[in-house]
Design a protein around this motif. Sequence first.
Motif: not given
Length: 768
Positions: A336-348
């Motif tokens: 559960s360590a990464c639940e506070h990080v929003s998913k990596v995504a494109l800005m396009l």
Amino acid sequence: KRLSYFDSSALEGYGQCAQMKEDLELAANFIISAQVDVNVRRKFHESNDYYWIPRGGLPIMGDDAMTTTVAEDAPMKESSAGAGASESNTEDSYETNNQVDGVDEADLVKSDGNVVYAGYGDQLVIWDATDGIELSRTTLPTDDDNGILLCGDDGDDKVYKVVYDEPLESTSTQSSSSSSATTNCYQGRITISSLLLHQNRLLVVASAPTRIRSENDQDANFILSGYHSTRLFIYDITAIPNDKSALTLLGRKDLQGSYKTARSIGQYAHVVTTSYVDTWYHLERHIYPWSEEYNGLLENEYRKAAYEASEAHVPIFAERLLTEILDSHDITDDESACEHVSKVALMLSEKEGSNRSEKETLSFTTDAVLQYYTQVHSFDLLEDLSSTTETGNITTSSSGVFLPTAAYTNAIYSSKTKLVLSGNAYSEDIDGEWLERTILLTFDLRNEKSIAHSIGEVPGSVLNQFSMDHYDYVSDDGNSSSTNSDEYIRVATTTWARFSIIDGIWTQAQESTNQVTVLKLPSSGSNSSSMEIVGQATGMGAGERIYAARFIKEKGYVVTFRQIDPFYTLDLSDPTNPKVVGELKIPGFSNYLHPVSDDLILALGQDANDRGVVQGLQIALFDVSNFTDPQQVQKYVEKGYSSSDAQYDHKAFRYLPESKLLILPMYVYNKPYFDGFIVYDVDESSTFQKLFNISHKEDGNDYSFCWDSAVLPSRSLVFDGKVTTMKQHNVLSHDLDTMTKQWELNLDANRTEDDDNCFYWRDEVFFI
């Protein structure tokens, strides 16, 4: 698998860190693909096109088309002496000039009415608000919370070695018998960035050096910039010393990234930091086409070799970046360590129906992903920090997102219940052209926690924090904790002009436009985390850009400028139908709008002639009692080459509602030069006039004194009718009735020319 566009799905976070590592590898491969394409164009096709996205959008992709940015204006300044008198003044005004009532903005100067707290370089200076006597001076600790010092702090000027793959260690934790042990230090000086005050606690937010140097003069190879760069210190101010001794440190905490801003709502603080993601050192340099290993290769041979080389570096990059992110959240790699990080995504965002294959990824720019990692850190200022150790550790809760908040715009807004980050993105229209957008990410502020809540998108770019507003149409105060669905975000943006070469002629292909967009926040219990656009007001200042904006309940005000200053009033009573209802065209422009009553708006900016050339600092008063027909009822101009910090820093603006005085920092560039403050009478019932000047820089002291590299911000506070002004290195107090000086405090009084690091008085430069 391909990365998705940055939308509401990003808020789901990661159930497992393995999923985040996979997305980081996808993002790294995107960057490699984009950079290979750029390298090929430059080396094998002799293209000088750097393929970056300018304001307004990507270059119009015709055979002879490109884009550019709208030109900015240049500054001008001047001053004249004046005289006047006011009635007996006992007014107090020492709180920070906050945008939202009940939301305290961090600043370098704070006061409780009895004493003044000021950050001055690496020192916290406290003086008596009445007589200016210095009471306490605290020098910040120079080590991080692992004990690692600034270079030279142990009496040694040696620059130490640091190894990326080994844990950073302080001198005190190393074994003298260990031949492999390394000693590390930060290259530079720690400085105070801002303060927050609540009851008997003072939070000091400091910025530490971002560079850890090696013996070969190389930076440590971190992917995220700003290792331990933002440092929090909580001091006890229950009893202020009076012998210039230091305050008692209660707790501390180091944060990842460079400090951006901070707010406090009651006892809860929220600090925003951002880290640049160094993809060049860890990815792109390995595919640099002019490197020796690529000499003599043809285009296809280079592509193949570059992709093969990247296969070894991408997994290492993703693993290291994941480790640094987890370390920045003080968590370990568990399910559960990464639940506070929003998913990596494109800005396009591609147009609907795009049939690009995976190999035809959007590779015209490397700025579409992993630009900056932004975090919101929340904590309780009144946390019990007592422990067995001398100094307790502040408990923080952090949320993170890869969002380019440090791009063109850098606006962060907060109400009592929502914090809004804005970042740049681009979307493809039906014609295949790429247009500038602003991504809005809202966080729920729940006491000592900040939780990603919703995502929205609007056209164009925001100017500053005043371009955004959170309003609850049920509570009528914009700060309700209501869980109904009547909460909205209002945003003022400029869609920048675009220029092209058409038929061999450089011409404007699309003029700039301005708009106010209303987005509805998803209601509590909704499965959606998207902010939906429900209304938009357009038709403001075509061919111009926004210079100022302000939202006040169900009304909005926007100023645009190119040659004249249209002042617009907007009716926002129906969020689904916002509309421009009034317009006033006058010379000049306003940078800051300040409501002084329901019917009057005080504006600060620059006067200009009919050609748009600025003529000097302008103070104007707008009567909006007839909302469809706003009028400028007062105007005062400091003719010549003059400007004020308060044009761009609202915390430097001080309006006294009882005595109707305005206190502004001022700099006049043409003779006679002036660097100080001016007090104005801005009573709407009579002509605006200058009352008196307060000079902070005397003739001859520019170069004849050993000034510290630290400077005070331009600020004014009022205690019982006495105005305290601070600028650069000194603090002055004047009686607003008699205009006479009461006292002066020189923060560098004990420095001499024999001291190290002597500096000239630092003149200010403003760009209008």
